[in-house]
Design an enzyme around this catalytic site. Structure first.
Site, mmCIF file in Angstrom:
data_model
loop_
_atom_site.group_PDB
_atom_site.id
_atom_site.type_symbol
_atom_site.label_atom_id
_atom_site.label_comp_id
_atom_site.label_asym_id
_atom_site.label_seq_id
_atom_site.Cartn_x
_atom_site.Cartn_y
_atom_site.Cartn_z
ATOM 1 N N CYS A 120 0.854 -1.190 0.000
ATOM 2 C CA CYS A 120 0.000 0.000 0.000
ATOM 3 C C CYS A 120 0.889 1.239 0.000
ATOM 4 C CB CYS A 120 -0.935 0.021 1.206
ATOM 5 S SG CYS A 120 -0.099 0.170 2.784
ATOM 6 N N CYS A 123 3.555 1.626 2.741
ATOM 7 C CA CYS A 123 4.848 0.964 2.491
ATOM 8 C C CYS A 123 5.752 1.897 1.707
ATOM 9 C CB CYS A 123 4.654 -0.320 1.690
ATOM 10 S SG CYS A 123 3.683 -1.598 2.501
ATOM 11 N N ASP A 126 8.110 30.886 -28.249
ATOM 12 C CA ASP A 126 9.228 31.381 -29.037
ATOM 13 C C ASP A 126 8.805 31.338 -30.515
ATOM 14 O OD1 ASP A 126 11.961 31.982 -29.792
ATOM 15 O OD2 ASP A 126 12.098 29.875 -30.382
ATOM 16 N N ASP A 156 12.525 25.917 -28.165
ATOM 17 C CA ASP A 156 13.248 24.806 -28.781
ATOM 18 C C ASP A 156 14.251 24.145 -27.844
ATOM 19 O OD1 ASP A 156 15.334 26.577 -28.672
ATOM 20 O OD2 ASP A 156 15.428 26.951 -30.820
ATOM 21 N N ASP A 180 16.268 28.943 -25.544
ATOM 22 C CA ASP A 180 15.202 29.271 -24.595
ATOM 23 C C ASP A 180 15.349 28.560 -23.250
ATOM 24 O OD1 ASP A 180 13.709 30.828 -26.588
ATOM 25 O OD2 ASP A 180 13.396 28.898 -27.539
#
Length: 744
Positions: free
Chosen positions: A20, A23, A430, A628, A632
């Site tokens: 679960c 854990c 861009d 790109d 950027d």
């Protein structure tokens, strides 16, 4: 000085034995305390730990040892299992297969014995005297309790060792109470109601739930299996002048590989000779085959369709694009969305609170209703509250969501990126290479000396000696028209202005208006053709022959096919779309107008782009930056969510929270739509998980008994608990039918 973060490594480690989310939380806490571990994210649904660590202070094996010490089994990526010829994913698959087989065996034994115990527990219904004997019931119940249900005890003991409690604790407490009470009656020869059937059937039903859950979780992680299945096993390489077929793992960088029609390309590389069309849909999602010729890149695992070619290997093994994609998807599926923190926080307090509620329930009912009633209520509370559904709610949806993205060429690098994307209200894009193709093309031709081919022939002949992007655009146009450049003499490049050369006795000039003025070429009477082109942001090249204008060629970085459609789709979603570029105002506004973008930030230097993003954020906006991944990078990192356009470049993979492999700008809208849909499913799952526990714990405790006489039987509680987990996983699996193309 080298930044420490540059030395860090990220590893995905498989974990077995988790039952679960508690854990997962226990392991996570242990790992975070390990020297050298910077960040650890443990995912119950994927059974993976994504660990960032400093390799100078620790290693994958050391991290795996820490998981083992916590009481779980760890499978490392580059450990001993690699030496057995299988990959990490292969070994995980084998381990899961063994785990499922063992679970199935336990389920069959438990189901058979539980059915017999149930028959023997009701002699008034079934007249099978042998099964009704207390000793026989005890013997069968003991097998179910401690052999079929042994994993529950192992899990509970592991949790106790780690000073925590989980769903195994609740199951062990509930079923052990029923079993040991009944066993004491048999061994002491006392009369009383026995609960062997309750304990046995609860264990069997929970095993049934786990079995279906394991199958469903396997289906949720299909994306990784499909990606890994794309790999080819062998490669044909040139060694000592001969073609040799070798295992793909033996291919070395720089080796020349031969690919025949219909074969899979084994690794990444660059075409040396030959031409073909390659089906890259399994990596990019693009349905049309891509043409390949000398100098073009090819991607491992894609399919060569028609021609044969040779290529030089550039990326092999774990460096191939497919391996990077698999790693990213594994890390994404092992990550957590911020929305999951609530579930994790609740789970950590949930089990101890349930134990207190169960004991309080017994204490409340015992004086008025007696032991049997109070005991039944206690067991029901312990069983109904197992927080499986809560732990599965978020990770299963993230697994499927990131898988859908990967199969469509959209790499979502984690749960946080998946959750954040749809929250962005401002999308900053861009221009060059993102909205536009990034390469200039010939857009308009005005010939005053004959046909367009005549003008292009003159221009291409003098531009052939130039390496300028405008020259490349004109040469490409000539190739499209099958025009061969003529021989020239006296070629000279005039920096920033143009080029000149002679074709025979004729002096040919190609350049801007200033260049023409310098050479006494009068162009004013052609202003009606030139001005509109410049207003559209295009670069105008004047071609002159012997000081007379022969024609005009306009060159521009053209917009991508889907850019306008993507902008329209984003606006329809209610997003504010902006364009940010280093280009001049005139060109920027011309492109923006073509695409339907109203807000433009032009002449922005690369270093200033991040500051512009920060300004928008300070105004209260959630910003997605689309670029790109090269120029950027700072802006992508600054934005709330960075969406990198590009064919899986290293920088793009590092800087973008989302990477669009196809470079299709429409995928920006698709990724945001996928984010919104996935978060909707997570919220649905969390609602049902919380609502289930909140609603049924009071019922199990007997809240409805005084008014309506309704009491929740422990067996029904076990069945409901199992069904809730399957429902949550099933709701996530429904996502697979969702199409990202529906917005088109």
């Amino acid at each position: 000085m080298k930044n420490n973060t540059q030395r860090n490594k990220t590893s995905v480690i498989g974990i077995f034995g988790m039952h679960c989310s508690t854990c997962a939380g226990t392991i996570e806490k242990k790992l975070k305390k390990e020297p050298g571990v910077i960040l650890a994210r443990v995912n119950y649904a994927t059974e993976n730990a994504v660990v960032d660590f400093d390799p100078e202070k620790t290693s994958e094996n050391a991290v795996a040892d820490a998981i083992t010490r916590a009481g779980y089994k760890a499978i490392v990526q580059n450990g001993s299992h690699e030496n057995k010829g299988g990959t990490h994913a292969d070994h995980m698959k084998e381990m899961k297969k063994e785990e499922l087989s063992a679970l199935r065996k336990n389920l069959y034994v438990g189901a058979a014995l539980s059915a017999l115990i149930f028959i023997g527990s009701f002699p008034e219904w079934f007249s099978v005297s042998l099964l009704s004997h207390p000793g026989v019931l005890l013997a069968m119940a003991t097998i179910v309790q401690f052999w079929t249900g042994r994993d529950f005890y192992v899990g509970a003991w592991t949790a106790l060792r780690n000073k925590s409690a989980d769903m195994n604790t609740l199951i062990v407490l509930g079923t052990s109470a029923a079993y040991f009470y009944s066993a004491s009656l048999v061994l002491l020869g006392m009369r009383g109601s026995m609960y062997f059937d309750t304990a046995a059937v609860i264990i069997t039903l929970i095993l049934l739930g786990r079995y279906f859950e394991a199958i469903a979780k396997g289906r949720a992680s299909d994306a990784i299996k499909k990606l890994m299945g794309l790999r080819t096993k062998t490669a044909t390489v040139i060694r000592k002048g001969k073609q040799v077929i070798i295992d793909v793992d033996e291919v070395k960088v720089g080796e020349v590989i031969v690919v025949k029609p219909g074969e899979k390309i084994p690794v990444d590389g660059v075409v040396l000779s030959g031409e073909s069309s390659v089906d890259e849909s399994m990596i990019t999602g693009e349905s049309m085959p891509a043409g390949k010729k000398k100098g073009d890149t090819v991607i491992g695992a894609t399919i060569n369709k028609f021609g044969s070619f040779r290529f030089r290997a550039t990326n092999v093994g774990t460096d191939t694009m497919l391996s990077q994609i698999v790693r990213l998807v594994e890390e994404a599926q092992g990550s957590k969305a911020p929305i999951q923190r609530l579930a994790d926080s609740v789970s950590s307090y949930f089990v101890p609170a349930v134990i207190v509620i169960a004991l309080a329930t017994f204490a409340f009912w015992y004086p008025s209703m007696g032991f049997t009633f109070a005991f039944t209520a206690l067991v029901s509370v312990l069983i109904i509250a197992c927080p499986c559904a809560l732990g599965l709610a978020t990770p299963t949806a993230i697994m499927v969501g990131t898988g859908i993205g990967a199969q469509n060429g959209i790499l979502i690098k984690g749960g946080e990126a998946l959750e954040t994307a749809h929250k962005a209200d401002v999308i900053v894009m861009d221009k060059t290479g993102t909205l536009t193709k990034g390469k200039p093309e010939v857009t308009d031709i005005f010939s005053y000396v004959g046909g367009n081919d005549t003008l292009i022939s003159l221009a291409a002949s003098v531009e052939a000696g130039s390496e300028h992007p405008i020259a490349e655009a004109i040469m490409n146009e000539a190739r499209k028209r099958s025009i061969r450049p003529k021989s020239v003499s006296g070629f000279f490049a005039h920096s920033g202005k143009g080029v000149s050369a002679r074709i025979g006795k004729d002096r040919i000039l190609a350049g801007n208006a200033g260049f023409m003025k310098d050479n006494a070429v009068k162009i004013t009477k052609y202003d009606n053709d030139i001005m509109p082109l410049e207003q559209e942001g295009k670069t105008v090249i004047v071609i002159a022959k012997n000081a007379e204008v022969a024609g005009i060629i306009a060159v521009a970085d053209t917009v991508k096919e889907n850019s306008a459609k993507a902008v329209a789709a984003l606006k329809k979603m209610g997003k504010r779309v902006m364009m940010m570029t280093g280009d001049n105002e005139r060109t920027a506004h011309a492109v923006a107008q073509t695409l339907g973008i109203d807000e433009v930030m032009a002449e922005v230097l690369p270093g200033d782009k991040a500051a512009r993003i920060k300004k928008l954020q300070s105004d209260g906006h959630k910003v997605a930056m689309v670029g790109d991944g090269i120029n950027d990078a700072p802006a992508l990192a600054q934005a709330d969510i960075g969406i990198a356009i590009g064919s899986g470049t290293d920088v793009a993979l590092e800087t973008g929270g989302i990477v669009l492999i196809k470079s299709d700008i429409m995928d920006v809208a698709r990724s945001i739509e996928l984010s919104k849909y996935t978060i909707k499913k997570i919220r649905q799952n969390l609602f049902w998980a919380f609502a289930y526990n909140v609603a049924l714990i009071p019922v199990a405790a007997g809240a409805l008994y005084p008014a309506y006489g309704i009491m929740l039987d422990p067996v029904i509680a076990a069945g409901a608990m199992a069904i809730s987990s399957i429902t949550v996983v099933g709701n996530a699996l429904i996502m697979k039918k969702h199409s990202l193309r529906s917005m088109e």
